[in-house]
Design a protein around this motif. Structure first.
Motif, PDB file in Angstrom:
ATOM      1  N   LYS A  72       7.440   8.820  32.012  1.00  0.00           N
ATOM      2  CA  LYS A  72       8.683   8.607  32.760  1.00  0.00           C
ATOM      3  C   LYS A  72       9.826   8.438  31.762  1.00  0.00           C
ATOM      4  O   LYS A  72      10.605   7.481  31.810  1.00  0.00           O
ATOM      5  CB  LYS A  72       8.571   7.372  33.658  1.00  0.00           C
ATOM      6  N   GLN A  73       9.915   9.394  30.828  1.00  0.00           N
ATOM      7  CA  GLN A  73      10.854   9.228  29.732  1.00  0.00           C
ATOM      8  C   GLN A  73      12.298   9.470  30.147  1.00  0.00           C
ATOM      9  O   GLN A  73      13.224   8.976  29.502  1.00  0.00           O
ATOM     10  CB  GLN A  73      10.440  10.134  28.578  1.00  0.00           C
ATOM     11  N   PHE A  85      16.268  -6.517  30.412  1.00  0.00           N
ATOM     12  CA  PHE A  85      14.837  -6.837  30.419  1.00  0.00           C
ATOM     13  C   PHE A  85      14.304  -6.804  31.847  1.00  0.00           C
ATOM     14  O   PHE A  85      13.271  -6.190  32.140  1.00  0.00           O
ATOM     15  CB  PHE A  85      14.590  -8.213  29.792  1.00  0.00           C
ATOM     16  N   PHE A  86      15.018  -7.444  32.765  1.00  0.00           N
ATOM     17  CA  PHE A  86      14.580  -7.484  34.159  1.00  0.00           C
ATOM     18  C   PHE A  86      14.670  -6.103  34.814  1.00  0.00           C
ATOM     19  O   PHE A  86      13.809  -5.727  35.620  1.00  0.00           O
ATOM     20  CB  PHE A  86      15.399  -8.507  34.946  1.00  0.00           C
ATOM     21  N   TYR A 141      11.229  -4.265  36.168  1.00  0.00           N
ATOM     22  CA  TYR A 141      11.144  -3.890  37.591  1.00  0.00           C
ATOM     23  C   TYR A 141      10.725  -2.429  37.737  1.00  0.00           C
ATOM     24  O   TYR A 141       9.864  -2.086  38.556  1.00  0.00           O
ATOM     25  CB  TYR A 141      12.493  -4.120  38.268  1.00  0.00           C
ATOM     26  N   ASN A 142      11.325  -1.540  36.965  1.00  0.00           N
ATOM     27  CA  ASN A 142      11.030  -0.115  37.088  1.00  0.00           C
ATOM     28  C   ASN A 142       9.626   0.222  36.629  1.00  0.00           C
ATOM     29  O   ASN A 142       8.971   1.100  37.211  1.00  0.00           O
ATOM     30  CB  ASN A 142      12.059   0.700  36.293  1.00  0.00           C
ATOM     31  N   LEU A 143       9.123  -0.453  35.594  1.00  0.00           N
ATOM     32  CA  LEU A 143       7.754  -0.190  35.155  1.00  0.00           C
ATOM     33  C   LEU A 143       6.749  -0.596  36.227  1.00  0.00           C
ATOM     34  O   LEU A 143       5.848   0.179  36.582  1.00  0.00           O
ATOM     35  CB  LEU A 143       7.470  -0.944  33.846  1.00  0.00           C
ATOM     36  N   TRP A 144       6.895  -1.795  36.753  1.00  0.00           N
ATOM     37  CA  TRP A 144       5.952  -2.266  37.772  1.00  0.00           C
ATOM     38  C   TRP A 144       6.048  -1.443  39.056  1.00  0.00           C
ATOM     39  O   TRP A 144       5.081  -1.320  39.816  1.00  0.00           O
ATOM     40  CB  TRP A 144       6.192  -3.743  38.067  1.00  0.00           C
ATOM     41  N   ILE A 146      17.628   4.083  31.172  1.00  0.00           N
ATOM     42  CA  ILE A 146      17.808   2.634  31.065  1.00  0.00           C
ATOM     43  C   ILE A 146      18.250   2.250  29.657  1.00  0.00           C
ATOM     44  O   ILE A 146      19.156   1.429  29.469  1.00  0.00           O
ATOM     45  CB  ILE A 146      16.502   1.906  31.443  1.00  0.00           C
ATOM     46  N   GLN A 147      17.611   2.875  28.657  1.00  0.00           N
ATOM     47  CA  GLN A 147      17.947   2.536  27.276  1.00  0.00           C
ATOM     48  C   GLN A 147      19.375   2.928  26.920  1.00  0.00           C
ATOM     49  O   GLN A 147      20.073   2.188  26.217  1.00  0.00           O
ATOM     50  CB  GLN A 147      16.957   3.211  26.328  1.00  0.00           C
ATOM     51  N   VAL A 148      19.810   4.103  27.391  1.00  0.00           N
ATOM     52  CA  VAL A 148      21.188   4.528  27.132  1.00  0.00           C
ATOM     53  C   VAL A 148      22.165   3.565  27.792  1.00  0.00           C
ATOM     54  O   VAL A 148      23.184   3.179  27.193  1.00  0.00           O
ATOM     55  CB  VAL A 148      21.420   5.966  27.640  1.00  0.00           C
TER      56      VAL A 148
END
Length: 495
Positions: free
Chosen positions: A145-146, A189-190, A194-197, A152-154
């Motif tokens: 899911k890159q 962080f939150f 959230y998106n990973l879970w 998100i990182q950007v």
């Protein structure tokens, strides 16, 4: 894989853009010493990645090789609990030692020890949450899911590096900068968690599983040692300079080091996108596929890194002037930047062997190299810095990366791709290096008397495209079994 590479490039391009756009504003608003403190924060962040304990790399690898959501969920739940303890430990340790670091490490003519101690304490909190976010991002990467991960990182990077200029414009202090960093890192962080879970969660309740830690513990432990080694290899020069020289000199070196990271930044998106595929091929023991994947991408990474490094080497002073608008800084760090660029190219050559080792769950070669480097590099750095100042640290950086290039390449490739070391060495790294060096020399002769300034962007585009084309043509003729067709990049199975 193509869309993941593009997503990774968007993230990295933003990283490069943010560096070149925002750092001059930091220097203008806060001064070179303040920028040095900000860079010290980056150094601490990088070194603290060892506290990760290899868990991010482990999560990435395990998610990529497993489809059982129950197992993945239990593993993530377990690793998160371990991570909470690690991050709390970081905050406490940094807080306890902040006064000692401020008084005995950073040599400032501007800030009091009390101010530096406060900034360092805030660094610890910010680092802890950014590390935790890295864990979540690794999980998204393992799930391929890159696009989401890079989005998100950007966004987080934009708020940390760009939007921070708004409060800094009204309150131009380091305290403003670090309070902002802590706040943004907590928020994202939150968001990342959230998106990973969201992609893993099922109706089953997850539990802390000690057996999972035992299962992945060996790989995670090896990755922890590799993380320590990697962080020291990339940051030890800055640590020594921050101790031996003034914050102002450290700021100069940090600027040179930032520009010299461009070859690595160029190729990292491809390398990151390759890892999940390499893990799958290794798990299925598909030797022919992993061999083709390895050699084609070795050439691609090498050519891109060498071409980028060559262009910056050719026009170092011009790019520094365009970037900083300061002739003093450009003159001060031109030669430092050039040597660091050469070292960065040899560091880039190590990417594919490094990921080959990770894909096979192997860490011992990297650990042995790291132990030897730690023993040798610190006294060498101290000697060269004391003898030659800023330029002295670059000698150690270059020698270390040339040695690591041969060492890692030989031992890792000989272990996992027997008989392929010579092909990697010659076709994958040396030929692109030699061809691009020749192109660079001819380009230097052709452009030496031409107008510079912003024209170097035009020269760089033309020279870069010529370099890529010639390298690709020669590679395809020399390696008919591994011919590269750019259109194949859209087909995941052909690369």
């Amino acid at each position: 894989m193509f869309k993941n590479i593009i997503a990774n490039y968007v993230g990295k391009i933003w990283g490069i853009v943010s560096v070149f756009v925002f750092i001059p504003f930091y220097i203008k608003l806060l001064g070179i010493e303040s920028y040095a403190v900000i860079n010290f924060y980056t150094v601490i962040l990088t070194i603290m990645y060892f506290a990760d304990g290899g868990l991010s790399a482990t999560l990435n690898r395990e998610v990529a090789r497993n489809t059982n959501k129950q197992y993945i969920g239990n593993m993530l739940f377990t690793i998160e609990r371990v991570y909470m303890a690690v991050c709390l430990f970081i905050i406490i340790i940094v807080f306890l030692f902040s006064k000692i670091i401020a008084a005995n490490w950073l040599n400032s003519n501007t800030f009091s020890n009390e101010d530096l101690s406060l900034y360092i304490s805030l660094m610890g909190i910010s680092v802890a949450f950014q590390l935790f976010t890295t864990l979540q991002s690794s999980g998204l990467t393992g799930l391929e899911k890159q696009v989401l991960s890079n989005g998100i990182q950007v966004s987080s990077s934009f708020f940390r590096s760009g939007v921070v200029l708004l409060p800094l414009f009204f309150f131009p202090t380091l305290l403003t900068f670090f309070i902002w960093q802590v706040s943004i890192n907590i928020i994202f962080f939150f968001v990342t968690r959230y998106n990973l879970w969201r992609y893993i969660k099922t109706d089953v309740k997850y539990t802390f599983d000690r057996e999972i830690l035992k299962t992945v513990g060996r790989f995670a432990g090896g990755m922890m040692l590799m993380s320590i080694i990697s962080s020291l290899n990339t940051q030890i020069d800055k640590l020594v300079i921050s101790k031996l020289l003034s914050l102002k000199e450290f700021g100069y070196y940090a600027l040179a080091g930032t520009l010299s990271q461009v070859p690595e930044l160029i190729i990292t998106p491809i390398a990151v996108a390759i890892l999940p595929r390499m893990v799958k091929y290794s798990e299925n023991n598909e030797k022919d596929k992993i061999k083709k994947l390895f050699h084609i991408n070795t050439f691609i990474l090498s050519t891109l890194a060498v071409t980028g490094g060559m262009l910056l080497f050719l026009f170092t002073k011009d790019f520094l002037l365009i970037w900083t608008h300061d002739i003093v800084i450009a003159n001060k760090i031109e030669n430092v930047t050039k040597i660091l660029l050469v070292g960065a190219v040899f560091l880039s050559f190590q990417f594919m062997p490094y990921y080959l080792a990770i894909a096979n769950g192997h860490t011992s070669v990297n650990v042995r190299l790291g132990i030897a480097a730690i023993i040798c590099i610190i006294p060498a750095l101290i000697f060269f810095v004391k003898q030659y100042g800023l330029i002295g640290a670059t000698y150690t950086w270059l020698i270390m990366n040339v040695f690591a290039y041969f060492y890692l390449g030989y031992f890792i490739i000989s272990k996992f791709l027997k008989g392929e070391f010579k092909r990697w060495l010659i076709n994958g790294t040396m030929i692109p290096l030699i061809i691009t060096a020749i192109i660079g020399f001819v380009s230097y002769l052709l452009t030496i008397n031409l107008q510079k300034g912003y024209f170097v962007f035009l020269y760089s585009i033309i020279i870069g495209l010529i370099s890529l084309y010639i390298n690709l043509t020669i590679f395809n003729k020399m390696n008919p079994g591994y011919r590269i067709n750019i259109l194949q990049l859209r087909d995941d199975e052909k690369i």
